[in-house]
Design an enzyme around this catalytic site. Structure first.
Site, PDB file in Angstrom:
ATOM      1  CG  HIS A 129      -2.814  13.519   8.791  1.00 47.15           C
ATOM      2  ND1 HIS A 129      -2.385  13.474   7.482  1.00 47.15           N
ATOM      3  CD2 HIS A 129      -1.706  13.346   9.549  1.00 47.15           C
ATOM      4  CE1 HIS A 129      -1.090  13.274   7.445  1.00 47.15           C
ATOM      5  NE2 HIS A 129      -0.642  13.192   8.684  1.00 47.15           N
ATOM      6  CD  GLU A 146       4.159  13.792  12.308  1.00 50.45           C
ATOM      7  OE1 GLU A 146       4.343  12.948  13.220  1.00 50.45           O
ATOM      8  OE2 GLU A 146       3.830  13.495  11.147  1.00 50.45           O
TER       9      GLU A 146
END
Length: 306
Positions: free
Chosen positions: A26, A120
């Site tokens: 990201h 994550e």
């Protein structure tokens, strides 16, 4: 040969693999700028910064250029390509995907799927800054792969769910769920997180825990391209250079393995460098069977009993 074996061989020969699998971390998030953000906002709600949005748009342009330039140079593809996206459900990855998508027209997007297993690493719920600093110092001493955050995950836990995701991915490929048109060159783009992308590569290429520990985290919106080689295997060394792989933390043995995967030969003995690391005490010369039999293992008995 049984009919089931015939069917398995037919499925293997007819499998249409994606041309490349592209991992994208990201863009820059508020948590990357200020770790105190995690004490105010849940990790999955941490947004991108304005720079992160810009990085994501640029990543989209780079990804499209990688895919389209390869297709334009291939007479068999006739410029008929598309991209299928997997994305972590976190705000920062979803925002990154939306910005990446601005570089693609709708016909080029084969599909997109939110995939929770590529999220994550879980560091716990709200993260108190000073406490997390102490915990991360402990992780450095303990080892990044096996250290489990209190109320959270270890990298080993992430490995397990990424392994599960890969099993699902192979089923999607085998059942042609990603693209039903045999004439379309399929490209997978996985928008995820730094540690998750390292674990993905570890699982895919069968890297050891020690090799994982040496890897560097990718930068925000850094792209790592696994491209299909002439022998039907994926390699990082088709799109990237050996110098790049070295900067990522790959050892000379790991880079040599990537080079073998990129060659036309299908006889590459993957993981042979691992054998050497496990059995580095063995002599290089060949031992005869008689020598081996004359020195039985201390736990083995000649009568075969236990």
């Amino acid at each position: 040969m049984s009919s089931s074996n015939n069917n398995n061989n037919k499925n293997q020969s007819s499998r249409r693999l994606p041309e490349r699998i592209i991992l994208v971390r990201h863009g820059e998030s508020e948590g990357n700028l200020d770790s105190a953000a995690y004490s105010r906002t849940p990790d999955h709600h941490i947004p991108l910064t304005p720079l992160g949005l810009q990085q994501a748009r640029e990543a989209g342009r780079r990804i499209r250029a990688i895919i389209s330039s390869s297709s334009n140079n291939s007479s068999s593809s006739s410029n008929n390509w598309g991209a299928y996206f997997y994305v972590s459900p976190y705000s920062r990855t979803l925002s990154t995907l939306r910005q990446i998508g601005r570089s693609f027209s709708r016909p080029r997007v084969l599909g997109a799927r939110e995939e929770c297993r590529i999220r994550e690493q879980d560091f716990g719920n709200f993260q108190v800054q000073e406490r997390m600093r102490v915990i991360k110092e402990a992780r450095e001493r303990f080892g990044r792969f096996f250290f489990r955050f209190p109320e959270g995950e270890s990298a080993a836990d992430v490995f397990d769910r990424v392994a599960s995701f890969l099993e699902s991915l192979w089923r999607d490929i085998d059942m042609q769920r990603l693209c039903h048109d045999d004439r379309t060159q399929t490209n997978l783009v996985i928008v995820t997180h730094g540690l998750t992308s390292r674990v993905f590569l570890m699982k895919w290429f069968k890297w050891t825990v020690d090799q994982f520990e040496r890897l560097n985290n990718p930068g925000n919106c850094e792209i790592r391209v696994m491209q299909l080689g002439p022998a039907g295997d994926y390699s990082l060394l088709i799109h990237h250079t050996a110098q790049e792989l070295e900067q990522w933390g790959l050892s000379p043995e790991m880079i040599a393995d990537q080079r073998c995967r990129a060659t036309p030969s299908s006889t590459n003995d993957f993981g042979s460098y691992l054998t050497n690391s496990f059995f580095d005490h063995l002599p290089d010369h060949s031992d005869s069977d008689s020598d081996s039999d004359s020195h039985p293992h201390p736990h083995c008995q000649e009568d075969g009993g236990s």
